[in-house]
Design a protein around this motif. Structure first.
Motif, PDB file in Angstrom:
ATOM      1  N   LEU A 134      38.265  67.879  13.963  1.00 51.46           N
ATOM      2  CA  LEU A 134      37.082  68.613  13.534  1.00 51.46           C
ATOM      3  C   LEU A 134      36.448  69.300  14.738  1.00 51.46           C
ATOM      4  CD1 LEU A 134      35.345  65.908  11.275  1.00 51.46           C
ATOM      5  CD2 LEU A 134      37.132  67.534  10.637  1.00 51.46           C
ATOM      6  N   PHE A 154      40.483  70.947  10.339  1.00 56.12           N
ATOM      7  CA  PHE A 154      39.605  71.374   9.249  1.00 56.12           C
ATOM      8  C   PHE A 154      38.750  72.538   9.725  1.00 56.12           C
ATOM      9  CE2 PHE A 154      35.439  71.093   7.068  1.00 56.12           C
ATOM     10  CZ  PHE A 154      35.874  71.344   5.767  1.00 56.12           C
ATOM     11  N   PRO A 158      35.456  74.422   9.216  1.00 50.04           N
ATOM     12  CA  PRO A 158      34.182  74.143   8.544  1.00 50.04           C
ATOM     13  C   PRO A 158      33.520  75.358   7.909  1.00 50.04           C
ATOM     14  CG  PRO A 158      33.841  74.229  10.911  1.00 50.04           C
ATOM     15  CD  PRO A 158      35.326  74.380  10.692  1.00 50.04           C
ATOM     16  N   LEU A 203      31.654  75.295   4.400  1.00 52.44           N
ATOM     17  CA  LEU A 203      31.190  73.957   4.025  1.00 52.44           C
ATOM     18  C   LEU A 203      29.680  74.003   3.837  1.00 52.44           C
ATOM     19  CD1 LEU A 203      32.069  70.895   3.750  1.00 52.44           C
ATOM     20  CD2 LEU A 203      31.269  70.638   6.113  1.00 52.44           C
ATOM     21  N   LYS A 212      35.247  72.797  -0.475  1.00 49.23           N
ATOM     22  CA  LYS A 212      35.328  72.463   0.951  1.00 49.23           C
ATOM     23  C   LYS A 212      35.000  70.991   1.192  1.00 49.23           C
ATOM     24  CE  LYS A 212      36.052  74.736   4.023  1.00 49.23           C
ATOM     25  NZ  LYS A 212      37.291  75.125   4.738  1.00 49.23           N
ATOM     26  N   LEU A 228      37.676  68.337   2.877  1.00 50.30           N
ATOM     27  CA  LEU A 228      37.348  67.484   4.022  1.00 50.30           C
ATOM     28  C   LEU A 228      37.589  66.016   3.692  1.00 50.30           C
ATOM     29  CD1 LEU A 228      36.142  66.951   6.821  1.00 50.30           C
ATOM     30  CD2 LEU A 228      33.864  67.108   5.781  1.00 50.30           C
ATOM     31  N   ARG A 229      37.177  65.588   2.516  1.00 47.72           N
ATOM     32  CA  ARG A 229      37.331  64.174   2.150  1.00 47.72           C
ATOM     33  C   ARG A 229      38.800  63.800   1.951  1.00 47.72           C
ATOM     34  NH1 ARG A 229      32.081  62.536  -1.584  1.00 47.72           N
ATOM     35  NH2 ARG A 229      30.528  63.076   0.021  1.00 47.72           N
ATOM     36  N   THR A 253      40.275  63.391   5.318  1.00 43.54           N
ATOM     37  CA  THR A 253      39.807  62.138   5.917  1.00 43.54           C
ATOM     38  C   THR A 253      40.620  60.962   5.406  1.00 43.54           C
ATOM     39  OG1 THR A 253      37.566  63.047   6.129  1.00 43.54           O
ATOM     40  CG2 THR A 253      37.793  60.660   6.252  1.00 43.54           C
ATOM     41  N   GLN A 265      29.634  68.098   8.889  1.00 44.32           N
ATOM     42  CA  GLN A 265      30.964  67.611   8.510  1.00 44.32           C
ATOM     43  C   GLN A 265      30.973  66.083   8.429  1.00 44.32           C
ATOM     44  OE1 GLN A 265      34.363  69.950  10.485  1.00 44.32           O
ATOM     45  NE2 GLN A 265      32.591  70.522  11.724  1.00 44.32           N
TER      46      GLN A 265
END
Length: 249
Positions: free
Chosen positions: A47, A78, A80, A83, A95, A99-100, A103, A127
């Motif tokens: 990130l 990622f 951003p 987002l 978005k 991201l999730r 993760t 984020q």
């Protein structure tokens, strides 16, 4: 020959600990940490914290990703851009979902932020804020490794990496000891946006090498590393309350 007294704590570990519930107490077992290593490449999510067209935090993350790949890791970066601010959109926002999902896919992470007003950027913090501490029975970041880096517009500073360390601990991540702070980042990249040879670049190599080693070391045993007495006890109490609820008439 003098007889050596056996400590109560050895013969009866909980003899002097009436506060502890024995059924939830565990003596750490080193054999649990010796599981065979998974064969797949370490999965690292990176990130960065700036949306400028020539973002030095992004350039540093891209350099880190190249190093990680050379060390045998699989990487995802990622972007951003787009987002939303935390709580300014539903969790179903594309978005946020991207991201999730990344993760959950990852086994380790790299966070890299510029320092702005003596702190990480809002883009970096947003984020992290969109990653929940828990999603149902899954904790997306718990037990995963983390490396922190920052880029500085002027002299070297450590405010952003120090803040990200606090957040990493709050997210229950294994934040590695080493870190990188690149001073006057605008001088450290060439016209092709590649990082120049320097002691700063050497440190980035060190940090990525350490991240890969810690990820190899911990990823297969992280469920055991983060298993806690207090949570075993709490879960048992929650189960007891649920089981003992009066039946609906």
């Amino acid at each position: 020959m003098q007889k050596v007294a056996v400590s109560k704590s050895v013969s009866k570990p909980l003899a002097d600990l009436p506060q502890v519930q024995a059924e939830h107490f565990r003596v750490p077992d080193p054999s649990r940490l010796l599981r065979p290593h998974s064969a797949h490449p370490p999965r690292i999510l990176l990130l960065y914290g700036s949306l400028r067209p020539r973002s030095f935090s992004r350039l540093l993350v891209e350099e880190a990703a190249r190093l990680l790949q050379a060390m045998g890791a699989e990487t995802r970066i990622f972007n951003p851009s787009g987002l939303p601010l935390p709580d300014d959109a539903p969790e179903t926002h594309p978005k946020v979902q991207e991201l999730r999902e990344l993760t959950l896919w990852s086994e380790g992470m790299v966070w890299c932020s510029p320092e702005r007003h003596g702190a990480m950027t809002g883009i970096m913090k947003a984020q992290i804020d969109w990653i929940p501490l828990a999603a149902g029975a899954v904790r997306p970041t718990q037990g995963k490794t983390l490396a922190v880096m920052q880029v500085c517009g002027g002299s070297q500073s450590f405010n952003a990496v120090n803040q990200m360390r606090v957040l990493g601990r709050w997210m229950r991540m294994i934040t590695i000891p080493n870190q990188s702070s690149v001073a006057k980042a605008f001088q450290e990249f060439d016209d092709q946006d590649r990082m120049k040879p320097s002691s700063y670049h050497d440190r980035v190599v060190d940090v990525m090498e350490e991240l890969v080693k810690f990820t190899w070391l911990t990823r297969d045993v992280s469920p055991y590393l983060v298993d806690r007495y207090s949570e075993r006890k709490e879960s048992a109490e929650e189960l007891m309350r649920r089981v003992n609820l009066p039946k609906a008439v």
